[in-house]
Design a protein around this motif. Structure first.
Motif, PDB file in Angstrom:
ATOM      1  N   ALA A   1      48.294 104.575  47.447  1.00  0.00           N
ATOM      2  CA  ALA A   1      47.917 105.532  48.506  1.00  0.00           C
ATOM      3  C   ALA A   1      46.398 105.714  48.559  1.00  0.00           C
ATOM      4  N   ASP A   2      45.758 105.721  47.426  1.00  0.00           N
ATOM      5  CA  ASP A   2      44.292 105.891  47.397  1.00  0.00           C
ATOM      6  C   ASP A   2      43.580 104.672  47.999  1.00  0.00           C
ATOM      7  N   ALA A   3      44.182 103.539  47.889  1.00  0.00           N
ATOM      8  CA  ALA A   3      43.563 102.327  48.435  1.00  0.00           C
ATOM      9  C   ALA A   3      43.881 102.140  49.928  1.00  0.00           C
ATOM     10  N   ASP A   4      44.883 102.809  50.417  1.00  0.00           N
ATOM     11  CA  ASP A   4      45.296 102.653  51.800  1.00  0.00           C
ATOM     12  C   ASP A   4      44.437 103.598  52.659  1.00  0.00           C
ATOM     13  N   LEU A   5      43.602 103.006  53.583  1.00  0.00           N
ATOM     14  CA  LEU A   5      42.693 103.790  54.416  1.00  0.00           C
ATOM     15  C   LEU A   5      43.433 104.473  55.551  1.00  0.00           C
ATOM     16  N   ASN A   6      44.639 104.031  55.840  1.00  0.00           N
ATOM     17  CA  ASN A   6      45.388 104.599  56.942  1.00  0.00           C
ATOM     18  C   ASN A   6      46.007 105.960  56.597  1.00  0.00           C
ATOM     19  N   LEU A   7      46.153 106.215  55.307  1.00  0.00           N
ATOM     20  CA  LEU A   7      46.788 107.472  54.898  1.00  0.00           C
ATOM     21  C   LEU A   7      45.778 108.590  54.924  1.00  0.00           C
ATOM     22  N   SER A   8      46.288 109.772  55.198  1.00  0.00           N
ATOM     23  CA  SER A   8      45.391 110.930  55.244  1.00  0.00           C
ATOM     24  C   SER A   8      45.081 111.371  53.821  1.00  0.00           C
ATOM     25  N   ARG A   9      44.045 112.236  53.740  1.00  0.00           N
ATOM     26  CA  ARG A   9      43.642 112.707  52.424  1.00  0.00           C
ATOM     27  C   ARG A   9      44.722 113.570  51.804  1.00  0.00           C
ATOM     28  N   ALA A  10      45.475 114.284  52.604  1.00  0.00           N
ATOM     29  CA  ALA A  10      46.553 115.135  52.087  1.00  0.00           C
ATOM     30  C   ALA A  10      47.653 114.288  51.431  1.00  0.00           C
ATOM     31  N   GLU A  11      48.013 113.196  52.065  1.00  0.00           N
ATOM     32  CA  GLU A  11      49.050 112.337  51.492  1.00  0.00           C
ATOM     33  C   GLU A  11      48.576 111.716  50.174  1.00  0.00           C
ATOM     34  N   VAL A  12      47.299 111.384  50.111  1.00  0.00           N
ATOM     35  CA  VAL A  12      46.776 110.801  48.864  1.00  0.00           C
ATOM     36  C   VAL A  12      46.797 111.856  47.763  1.00  0.00           C
ATOM     37  N   GLU A  13      46.410 113.109  48.150  1.00  0.00           N
ATOM     38  CA  GLU A  13      46.420 114.183  47.137  1.00  0.00           C
ATOM     39  C   GLU A  13      47.830 114.461  46.647  1.00  0.00           C
ATOM     40  N   LYS A  14      48.792 114.350  47.536  1.00  0.00           N
ATOM     41  CA  LYS A  14      50.196 114.551  47.145  1.00  0.00           C
ATOM     42  C   LYS A  14      50.645 113.496  46.150  1.00  0.00           C
ATOM     43  N   ALA A  15      50.258 112.240  46.404  1.00  0.00           N
ATOM     44  CA  ALA A  15      50.618 111.154  45.502  1.00  0.00           C
ATOM     45  C   ALA A  15      49.961 111.360  44.146  1.00  0.00           C
ATOM     46  N   ARG A  16      48.717 111.899  44.109  1.00  0.00           N
ATOM     47  CA  ARG A  16      48.040 112.131  42.839  1.00  0.00           C
ATOM     48  C   ARG A  16      48.725 113.241  42.048  1.00  0.00           C
ATOM     49  N   MET A  17      49.138 114.318  42.785  1.00  0.00           N
ATOM     50  CA  MET A  17      49.811 115.435  42.112  1.00  0.00           C
ATOM     51  C   MET A  17      51.140 114.979  41.486  1.00  0.00           C
ATOM     52  N   ILE A  18      51.887 114.129  42.201  1.00  0.00           N
ATOM     53  CA  ILE A  18      53.167 113.616  41.654  1.00  0.00           C
ATOM     54  C   ILE A  18      52.911 112.761  40.434  1.00  0.00           C
ATOM     55  N   SER A  19      51.869 111.933  40.507  1.00  0.00           N
ATOM     56  CA  SER A  19      51.553 111.078  39.369  1.00  0.00           C
ATOM     57  C   SER A  19      51.140 111.912  38.166  1.00  0.00           C
ATOM     58  N   THR A  20      50.407 112.970  38.387  1.00  0.00           N
ATOM     59  CA  THR A  20      49.973 113.838  37.263  1.00  0.00           C
ATOM     60  C   THR A  20      51.175 114.557  36.653  1.00  0.00           C
ATOM     61  N   THR A  21      52.070 115.025  37.518  1.00  0.00           N
ATOM     62  CA  THR A  21      53.269 115.729  37.002  1.00  0.00           C
ATOM     63  C   THR A  21      54.154 114.801  36.154  1.00  0.00           C
ATOM     64  N   LYS A  22      54.346 113.601  36.696  1.00  0.00           N
ATOM     65  CA  LYS A  22      55.169 112.642  35.965  1.00  0.00           C
ATOM     66  C   LYS A  22      54.534 112.265  34.630  1.00  0.00           C
ATOM     67  N   THR A  23      53.206 112.186  34.662  1.00  0.00           N
ATOM     68  CA  THR A  23      52.536 111.832  33.409  1.00  0.00           C
ATOM     69  C   THR A  23      52.682 112.957  32.394  1.00  0.00           C
ATOM     70  N   GLN A  24      52.604 114.205  32.834  1.00  0.00           N
ATOM     71  CA  GLN A  24      52.796 115.324  31.914  1.00  0.00           C
ATOM     72  C   GLN A  24      54.229 115.359  31.350  1.00  0.00           C
ATOM     73  N   MET A  25      55.200 115.125  32.252  1.00  0.00           N
ATOM     74  CA  MET A  25      56.588 115.100  31.783  1.00  0.00           C
ATOM     75  C   MET A  25      56.799 113.983  30.779  1.00  0.00           C
ATOM     76  N   CYS A  26      56.164 112.837  31.003  1.00  0.00           N
ATOM     77  CA  CYS A  26      56.284 111.715  30.060  1.00  0.00           C
ATOM     78  C   CYS A  26      55.692 112.092  28.707  1.00  0.00           C
ATOM     79  N   ASP A  27      54.563 112.788  28.755  1.00  0.00           N
ATOM     80  CA  ASP A  27      53.956 113.209  27.494  1.00  0.00           C
ATOM     81  C   ASP A  27      54.856 114.198  26.740  1.00  0.00           C
ATOM     82  N   GLU A  28      55.498 115.104  27.465  1.00  0.00           N
ATOM     83  CA  GLU A  28      56.409 116.050  26.814  1.00  0.00           C
ATOM     84  C   GLU A  28      57.616 115.349  26.188  1.00  0.00           C
ATOM     85  N   CYS A  29      58.188 114.405  26.917  1.00  0.00           N
ATOM     86  CA  CYS A  29      59.334 113.650  26.365  1.00  0.00           C
ATOM     87  C   CYS A  29      58.919 112.828  25.159  1.00  0.00           C
ATOM     88  N   LYS A  30      57.694 112.327  25.230  1.00  0.00           N
ATOM     89  CA  LYS A  30      57.196 111.542  24.111  1.00  0.00           C
ATOM     90  C   LYS A  30      57.052 112.419  22.863  1.00  0.00           C
TER      91      LYS A  30
END
Length: 605
Positions: free
Chosen positions: A156-185
C-alpha cells in the motif's frame, strides 16, 4: 542400580510388573493354605486308619498276644504322628497364611497410592505439553498474520493510487499484528520454559522417586516370600524330633513281639487236654467174623470205637464246628437240647483243659461273691449292734431278716464252691500226673473252711476297728434312721466305716508314726503259701503300683517296700485291703496294703 535411573520411562511396564508380583504373593498364600489342608486331611486319614484297624473289645484274647500289643503301640504312635501333622497345618495357617493376607492388603494399598501419585504427575506433564503446543500454534498463527499485514502495508505504501488514509490503515493493521505476534511469542516462550522445567523435574525427581518406592515394595515382597518359605521349613522341622520319637516308639513296639510267648499263649488258649487217638487196629476181612448176640458184626465194634475216638479228638477244636448238625428248619425251630447242653454249669461239653479253666474262673467268681456277702454281713452286724446300743436309731430285730437272707446266700455259695472244687479235682485227676498240674490243682482247691475263716477274721477285724467310728456316728445321729433302710444303705455304711478304718490304719502305719503294720490281716495263708511256692508260670501283670509310704513286712506272705518303689500288680484287692504285687526284677512277690500304693491299671484290665 535403581528403577528410577534405569527405568525412568517405563511407567506402564513397572505398573504391570508390580501387579504380577502381588498376584504371585497371592498364589503363594493359596499354596500354603492348600498345603495346610493337605496336612489336616492326611492327619484325619491317619486317625481314621487307626480307628478302623483297632483291635476290638471282642478280640480280648487276641489282644493279649505280644504282636497285638505291639500293633496297638504302633497305632498309638501313628496317632501321635497324625497330631504332629495337625500341628504343622495349624502353625502354617496361623503364622504364614494369616501374615500373607495382611501383607497382600498392605502391598495393594501401597501400590495403589504410588501409581496414583505417578498418574497425577504424568497428567501434569501431559497438560503442560498440551499448553505448550497450543501456545506454539498461536504464536505461529500470529507470526503469519503479522508477516502478511507487513506485506500489505509495504504494498500500500508503494502504490501511488491509494490515498494516505488507506496506507495509514494498512500500517496500523501491520503494527497490531506485529504486537499480537510478539505477545504470542512471549507466551510460547513462557510455556516452553515451564514445560521444560516440569519435564526435567518429572523425569529426574518425581517419577524416579515413585519408581524407587515401587522397587522397595517389590523387594520387600520377595523378602517376605523368602521368609515365609524358611518359616514353613522351620515349622516342619520343629516336629521332626517328635516324629523321630514316634518312629522310635514303633521300633520299640516291634521289639516287644515275642513269637515264642505268643505260641505258648495260643497253646494255653486252644489246648483241649485230650489224648491223641490210638492206632487203628487192622481188620482182617479174610477171617470169619462171628456175629454177636444181637446180630451186629464184631468188626463194627472197632469201627464204632474209631468213630468215637475221632469224635472225641475233634471235640473242642476249630474243625468240630463243621461236624455239628443243625436241627429244624435252618436251625431256627430245632430242639433246645444242644442249647441246654451248652448251658450246663459243669462244662462237661468242653475239652478237659478248657473245662478246667472255666471251672477255675467259676471258683474265683464265687470267692469274690463270698467276700462281698461277708462284707454285707459285717455291715448288718454293725448296724444291729448300733441299734442295740441306741434304740433311737432303729429296731435290732429289723436286721434279722436281712441277716437270715445273707446267711442263705453264703450257704448257697459254699455249696456251689464245694461242687466246683469237686469238679475241678475230677478234671485234674482225669489227666496224667504232672508236678505242675498237681501244684495248680492244690492252688485252685479253695476250701470252705478257708473262706469261712477269712470271712470271720474280716468280720472280727472290721468290728474291732469300727467301734470307735461307729460310736462317734451314733452320737452325732439325729435319730431319724429306722429299720426300713435298704441293703444298699447297709453296704454304703459298711464301706464308709471301712474307708475310715483304712485311713486310720494308713495314718498309724505311715512313716511319721513309726507303728508296725503287723495288725493288718493278710488274705488266707493258704492262698499266700500256694501263690509263693506252687506257681510254675508267673502271673500276668495287670498294671503297675507305686509305693506311697514305707512298709515293713511283718506278716507271712507280705513283702517290704520303700517309698516311691515301683512294682507290677499281679492280683487286685479282693476286698480285704491287700494287693498282690511283684518286684520289677521278678525276684520277689507278695502282698502289700492297698492304701499304701498308687495303682495304674492297663486298659485291658
Amino acid at each position: 542400580m535403581s528403577w528410577g535411573e534405569e527405568l525412568w520411562d517405563q511407567y506402564d511396564n513397572l505398573s504391570v510388573q508390580t501387579h504380577r508380583g502381588i498376584e504371585f504373593l497371592d498364589k503363594y498364600g493359596q499354596f500354603i493354605k492348600e498345603r495346610s489342608n493337605i496336612e489336616t486331611e492326611y492327619a484325619s486319614k491317619l486317625r481314621r486308619l487307626v480307628k478302623t484297624h483297632q483291635i476290638k473289645k471282642k478280640d480280648d484274647e487276641e489282644s493279649q498276644l505280644s504282636v497285638c500289643k505291639a500293633f496297638a503301640s504302633m497305632t498309638q504312635e501313628v496317632t501321635d504322628l497324625a497330631g504332629q501333622h495337625e500341628l504343622i497345618a495349624e502353625n502354617m495357617s496361623a503364622q504364614i497364611v494369616k501374615e500373607i493376607a495382611i501383607l497382600l492388603k498392605e502391598l495393594k494399598d501401597e501400590r495403589k497410592r504410588y501409581l496414583s501419585e505417578g498418574a497425577k504427575n504424568q497428567t501434569a506433564l501431559n497438560n503442560a505439553l498440551t499448553a505448550l503446543d497450543k501456545a506454539k500454534k498461536a504464536y505461529e498463527k500470529a507470526y503469519r498474520e503479522a508477516e502478511k499485514a507487513q506485506d500489505n502495508y509495504q504494498k500500500a505504501d508503494a502504490d501511488l493510487n491509494l490515498s494516505r488514509a488507506e496506507v495509514e490503515k494498512a500500517r496500523m493493521i501491520s503494527t497490531t499484528k506485529t504486537q499480537m505476534c510478539d505477545e504470542c511469542k512471549t507466551e510460547y516462550a513462557n510455556h516452553l520454559q515451564k514445560t521444560n522445567e516440569l519435564q526435567r523435574r518429572h523425569f529426574s525427581e518425581l517419577m524416579p522417586k515413585i519408581f524407587n518406592q515401587l522397587q522397595d515394595m517389590e523387594e520387600r515382597r520377595e523378602a517376605c516370600i523368602q521368609n515365609f518359605m524358611k518359616q514353613s521349613a522351620h515349622i516342619h522341622r520343629q516336629v521332626f524330633p517328635i516324629i523321630d520319637k514316634c518312629l522310635e516308639g514303633v521300633i520299640k513296639a516291634s521289639e516287644t513281639i515275642d513269637p515264642k510267648e505268643d505260641s505258648r499263649q495260643v497253646i494255653e488258649r486252644y489246648k483241649s487236654g485230650n489224648m491223641p487217638p490210638e492206632d487203628i487196629a487192622f481188620d482182617d476181612l479174610s477171617n470169619p467174623r462171628p456175629e454177636s448176640e444181637n446180630g451186629v458184626q464184631r468188626g463194627s465194634t472197632s469201627l464204632n470205637y474209631s468213630n468215637s475216638i475221632k469224635s472225641e479228638t475233634l471235640r473242642g477244636t476249630l474243625s468240630a464246628a463243621r461236624f455239628k448238625k443243625r436241627g429244624g428248619i435252618f436251625g431256627i425251630f430245632g430242639s433246645n437240647k444242644n442249647n441246654s447242653d451248652d448251658s450246663k454249669d459243669d462244662y462237661a461239653d468242653l475239652p478237659p483243659n478248657q473245662r478246667r479253666k472255666r471251672i477255675q474262673a467259676k471258683i474265683d467268681q464265687i470267692h469274690t461273691q463270698f467276700l462281698q456277702e461277708t462284707a454285707v454281713r459285717d455291715g448288718l452286724m454293725k448296724m444291729r449292734q448300733a441299734y442295740e446300743q441306741n434304740n433311737a436309731l432303729g429296731d435290732p430285730n429289723s436286721v434279722e431278716g436281712q441277716l437270715s437272707e445273707n446267711g442263705q446266700k453264703m450257704e448257697k455259695l459254699q455249696t456251689e464252691l464245694k461242687k466246683f472244687q469237686n469238679l475241678l479235682q475230677d478234671v485234674v485227676d482225669g489227666k496224667p500226673y504232672t508236678p505242675s498240674a498237681q501244684k495248680k490243682s492244690h492252688r485252685n482247691s479253695i476250701s470252705e473252711d478257708s473262706l469261712s475263716r477269712s470271712a470271720s477274721e474280716s468280720s472280727v477285724t472290721n468290728n474291732n476297728h469300727s467301734n470307735t467310728n461307729l460310736n462317734a456316728n451314733n452320737s452325732n445321729s439325729n435319730g431319724n434312721h429306722r429299720s426300713s433302710n435298704s441293703l444298699q444303705t447297709v453296704i454304703n455304711h459298711t464301706n464308709h466305716n471301712n474307708h475310715e478304718n483304712t485311713h486310720e490304719n494308713n495314718d498309724s502305719n505311715s512313716p511319721e508314726s513309726g507303728i508296725s503294720t503287723s495288725h493288718l490281716s493278710l488274705p488266707d495263708a493258704e492262698f499266700a503259701d500256694a501263690d509263693e511256692t506252687e506257681f510254675d508260670d508267673p502271673l500276668p501283670a495287670l498294671g503297675t503300683a507305686k509305693a506311697l509310704y514305707v512298709f515293713e513286712a511283718q506278716s507271712e506272705g507280705s513283702i517290704p517296700m520303700s517309698e516311691n518303689e515301683e512294682f507290677e500288680v499281679v492280683e487286685l484287692d479282693q476286698g480285704d485291703g491287700w494287693t498282690r504285687v511283684r518286684r520289677l526284677d521278678h525276684q520277689e512277690e507278695g502282698f502289700v496294703p492297698t492304701s499304701y500304693v498308687e495303682l495304674t491299671l492297663y486298659n485291658n484290665c
